[in-house]
Structure formats: structure tokens, C-alpha cells
Design an enzyme around this catalytic site. Structure first.
Site, PDB file in Angstrom:
ATOM      1  N   ARG A  53      -1.044  -7.326  -8.631  1.00  8.39           N
ATOM      2  CA  ARG A  53      -1.580  -6.414  -7.620  1.00  8.39           C
ATOM      3  C   ARG A  53      -0.394  -5.902  -6.800  1.00  8.39           C
ATOM      4  O   ARG A  53       0.730  -6.349  -6.965  1.00  8.39           O
ATOM      5  CB  ARG A  53      -2.696  -7.048  -6.767  1.00  8.39           C
ATOM      6  N   GLY A  54      -0.722  -4.950  -5.915  1.00  4.58           N
ATOM      7  CA  GLY A  54       0.351  -4.258  -5.200  1.00  4.58           C
ATOM      8  C   GLY A  54       0.696  -3.004  -5.993  1.00  4.58           C
ATOM      9  O   GLY A  54       0.950  -3.083  -7.207  1.00  4.58           O
ATOM     10  N   ALA A  55       0.691  -1.854  -5.313  1.00  8.66           N
ATOM     11  CA  ALA A  55       0.745  -0.573  -6.022  1.00  8.66           C
ATOM     12  C   ALA A  55       1.921  -0.439  -7.013  1.00  8.66           C
ATOM     13  O   ALA A  55       1.695  -0.130  -8.189  1.00  8.66           O
ATOM     14  CB  ALA A  55       0.742   0.564  -5.005  1.00  8.66           C
ATOM     15  N   ARG A  98      -7.995   0.547 -11.574  1.00  7.97           N
ATOM     16  CA  ARG A  98      -8.057   0.515 -10.100  1.00  7.97           C
ATOM     17  C   ARG A  98      -7.790   1.940  -9.611  1.00  7.97           C
ATOM     18  O   ARG A  98      -6.738   2.500  -9.915  1.00  7.97           O
ATOM     19  CB  ARG A  98      -7.031  -0.468  -9.508  1.00  7.97           C
ATOM     20  N   GLN A 205      -4.179 -11.930   0.887  1.00 13.15           N
ATOM     21  CA  GLN A 205      -2.819 -11.700   0.381  1.00 13.15           C
ATOM     22  C   GLN A 205      -1.760 -12.069   1.426  1.00 13.15           C
ATOM     23  O   GLN A 205      -0.656 -12.471   1.070  1.00 13.15           O
ATOM     24  CB  GLN A 205      -2.638 -10.225  -0.031  1.00 13.15           C
ATOM     25  N   ASP A 246      -0.714   2.417  -0.688  1.00 17.64           N
ATOM     26  CA  ASP A 246      -1.230   2.605  -2.050  1.00 17.64           C
ATOM     27  C   ASP A 246      -1.303   4.068  -2.446  1.00 17.64           C
ATOM     28  O   ASP A 246      -1.288   4.405  -3.633  1.00 17.64           O
ATOM     29  CB  ASP A 246      -2.604   1.961  -2.193  1.00 17.64           C
ATOM     30  N   ASN A 256      -4.019   2.133   2.526  1.00 12.31           N
ATOM     31  CA  ASN A 256      -3.420   0.811   2.324  1.00 12.31           C
ATOM     32  C   ASN A 256      -4.541  -0.214   2.485  1.00 12.31           C
ATOM     33  O   ASN A 256      -5.689   0.124   2.763  1.00 12.31           O
ATOM     34  CB  ASN A 256      -2.275   0.578   3.324  1.00 12.31           C
ATOM     35  N   LYS A 257      -4.198  -1.461   2.295  1.00 13.87           N
ATOM     36  CA  LYS A 257      -5.189  -2.550   2.318  1.00 13.87           C
ATOM     37  C   LYS A 257      -6.127  -2.440   3.520  1.00 13.87           C
ATOM     38  O   LYS A 257      -5.684  -2.147   4.636  1.00 13.87           O
ATOM     39  CB  LYS A 257      -4.434  -3.884   2.331  1.00 13.87           C
TER      40      LYS A 257
END
Ligand code: MRU
Length: 368
Positions: A53-55, A98, A205, A246, A256-257
Site C-alpha cells: 500500500r502507499g501510492a 484501487r 498505518q 494519493d 490522501n488517507k
């Protein structure tokens, strides 16, 4: 297997035998396990289930996934048209895993476009070139993150307390990190810093991954619940906020998150600078504003339960209804600057982001 490098722990390894192994980020910090994503279906599962995960890391894994699929498709299809058609289909399947992180689209388009560009070669030659391209893409990601992080150092005051959200470290950004990369570079430049880390419900996270990475880097870090951020800003415990991204639109609106928007609103109220650190592969200049960003909706069980390795522990009543948007959009007006490998971008973002077209070709030169 050891994924520790000079650039932090990497999220993936492509082995000499042609296997793609991923650090299983669902299990950290409790267990270090690797997930075999050699088969295309497993690459898709790994992205969907957030094993990776993480762009930027999602982008790099998808680039390898598509290049490995190209090698298999080249065995099956000697006719170039059939090969390219099948590759285009695989690209779409990957892109649907995603929807919010635009790095996934950018990375897979780089591989797909290269295949079409090389169409004078035979299918095996094309596939071999695509694997080289995936390796180049990953190395570029590492270099770019280091570069943007070094640019970010000038924004960090001496003795700074820096709040971050989610995880934008080496395992998320595929080398060095973005938001955590700025902290790393600042510490290496001799700045005395400490981090405040929001836990980042529902997938934690911050608590699981950012605390783990900062501990490895020996950057002092304090974990707080997401609900405590306003309290600490009011108490003047936070000097600046740095997060990853993201997707960043042409006007600077940033996905973003989930929870990032809350922080930006609080930061404005308390007059605390709010920075977004992200590579150019996270920009989507084709999207005019944040209203157009597709927001991923994840399973409500991530909210009604907390994952504890193999256990799902309920935090509510049985059959509770829940919503689970994985990202929110922070309006550009709440962002002080973007930290990129092309330099620090300041408002008006429509103009500074528009200059990135030029900056992409001249990445050695800062745009400001
Ligand atoms: O759902 P995730 O864990 O993939 O979300 C990650 C984030 O929102 C990060 O802040 C972002 O991708 C930047 S990673 C350098």
C-alpha cells in the site's frame, strides 16, 4: 530475505529467478512475512488487500506485475496485435484494483505505452524491455523520493515537532519515503526533530507502520489517537504537518488517507503550516479539481473491527452499520506548499502545477 536498504525498508523484491516478493504490510509490526506475488492474480490481490500500500509502492508493484504478465503473454501470443490487446486488458484489470492513487494508473500506463512504442520488435523482445522498464521505474522512484525529501529540509525548523498521518515512509513510497523522507533528510541534515504520529484508523498505518519505520530510523516519535490532534495543536505541541498524497489535481486539491482533511482544517485554525510531500507521479493534471477524484470505499468490517494479525476484534455491536471511505480530499486553499522532486511548489497552485509539464522534462532543475 532482507529488504533493508540505504533508502529504508523496500516494499518489494524482484528476484533473479523472476519472482516478485512483497513485504506483507498487513502483518507489520508484529511479523515480518513475504507474500509471493509472482502470479498476476496475486499482484491484484496484494494491491486490493493492502499487502502492498502507499501510492508510489502500489505503482512500482503494478509496474512489475504488468511486466511479468507481459513475459507470460509473449509465450502465449506470437502475434503482436494479440499480445498488445491482452496486455491492454491486463493493464485495465490492475488499474481497477484501487481507484484513488493515481500512481497506479501512471505506472501501468508507462509500461503499456512502452509496449506500444516498441511494436516493431517481437513479443519476447518487447516483454524483456518492459521488465527493464519496471526496474528503471522503481530505481527512479527511490531517487525521486530522496530528491524531494532533500528539498523539504528547508521547510523544517530546528527543534521541530512534526505531525504526520498514515504512513508515507519507504515501504509506502518505494524507497526513502515522502513525508517520512522529509523527516529522514532533515535529521541527516543535522536538524533536531521529533514526530507526532496519528494512529490512522481504520487500518492503523500510523500506529503500525510509521511508528515501526521511525523507530528504525531512530527518529523520536510519539503515537497519538486521531482524536487527539486538535488538542496537541492547541497546546502548541506541533510546529508543522507533513503528509503524503494519493492524487493531486491541477488546482492543488489533494486526496490522501481519510483524516487528512481534518488535520488541514485544524492546522489552518491554529496557524500551523500544512505541507504535502509527493513525487510528480502523484499529480493528475488532467483532473481539474478534487470533486472529480474517485474515492475508494472499502469494506465496513474495517471500521466495525480492528485487525490484530489473524484476528478480527469487534469494536461495536453486532451488525452495526458503518461507512468506510479510504481517502478524503483536502482543498488546495488549506495547503501551504507541495514538496516535490522539482522543488517546492507554492500557491497559486494552478500556476505552479502547470509549470510541472516543463519540470518533468527538466527534472534536474527546480521549478521555483
Ligand atoms: O490506503 P493506503 O495505506 O494505501 O493509503 C496511503 C496513503 O494515504 C499515503 O499517505 C499515500 O499513499 C502516500 S504514500 C507515500
Amino acid at each position: 530475505m532482507n529488504l533493508v536498504s540505504n533508502y529504508g525498508t523496500l516494499p518489494l523484491s524482484y528476484t533473479d529467478e523472476g519472482n516478485l516478493l512483497l513485504l506483507d504490510q498487513r502483518k507489520l509490526p508484529y511479523k515480518t512475512e513475504y507474500f509471493d506475488a509472482t502470479f498476476f492474480e496475486n499482484v491484484c490481490i496484494a494491491i486490493k488487500d493492502m499487502i502492498v500500500r502507499g501510492a508510489p509502492s502500489i505503482g512500482c508493484v503494478a509496474a512489475f506485475g504488468l511486466a511479468m504478465e507481459a513475459i507470460r503473454l509473449a509465450e502465449k501470443h506470437k502475434q503482436k496485435e494479440d499480445f498488445l490487446l491482452a496486455l491492454d486488458e491486463a493493464c485495465l484489470v490492475l488499474q481497477a484494483t484501487r481507484p484513488t492513487a493515481v500512481n497506479l494508473m501512471n505506472a501501468t500506463n508507462v509500461i503499456k505505452d512502452k509496449a506500444h512504442f516498441l511494436a516493431t520488435k517481437n513479443t519476447k523482445e518487447i516483454a524483456d524491455q518492459l521488465m527493464l522498464e519496471a526496474k528503471r521505474y522503481m530505481q527512479e522512484s527511490i531517487d525521486v523520493n530522496k530528491k524531494l525529501s532533500d528539498y523539504g529540509v528547508e521547510l523544517v525548523p530546528q527543534n521541530a515537532s512534526i505531525l504526520t498521518h498514515c504512513n508515507a515512509g519507504s515501504i509506502a513510497a518505494c524507497g526513502w519515503g515522502t513525508a517520512l523522507g522529509v523527516m529522514r533528510s532533515a535529521q541527516m541534515a543535522g536538524k533536531n526533530i521529533q514526530a507526532f504520529v496519528g494512529e490512522t484508523r481504520p487500518r492503523q498505518q500510523g500506529a503500525r507502520l510509521t511508528m515501526w519505520e521511525l523507530n528504525q530510523d531512530e527518529i523520536p516519535a510519539t503515537l497519538i489517537c486521531d482524536t487527539m490532534t486538535g488538542h496537541f495543536m492547541k497546546a502548541k505541541s506541533i510546529d508543522m504537518i507533513v503528509v503524503g498524497a494519493d492524487r493531486i489535481c491541477a488546482n492543488g486539491d489533494t486526496a490522501n488517507k481519510i483524516g487528512t482533511y481534518n488535520l488541514a482544517v485544524l492546522a489552518k485554525h491554529h496557524n500551523i503550516p500544512f505541507y504535502v510531500a509527493a513525487p510528480l507521479s502523484t499529480f493528475d493534471p488532467d483532473l481539474e479539481s478534487g470533486d472529480l477524484i474517485p474515492i475508494e470505499l472499502r469494506d465496513q468490517s474495517e471500521v466495525t473491527h480492528i485487525a490484530d494479525l489473524d484476528n478480527q476484534v469487534s469494536v461495536t455491536i453486532e451488525n452495526a452499520k458503518a461507512h468506510n471511505p479510504a481517502f478524503d480530499v483536502t482543498p488546495a486553499s488549506l495547503i501551504h506548499a507541495f514538496i516535490t522532486e522539482a522543488g517546492i511548489l507554492r500557491p497559486p497552485f494552478k500556476d505552479s502545477i502547470a509549470t510541472l509539464g516543463l519540470a518533468r522534462a527538466l527534472l534536474d532543475k527546480p521549478v521555483v
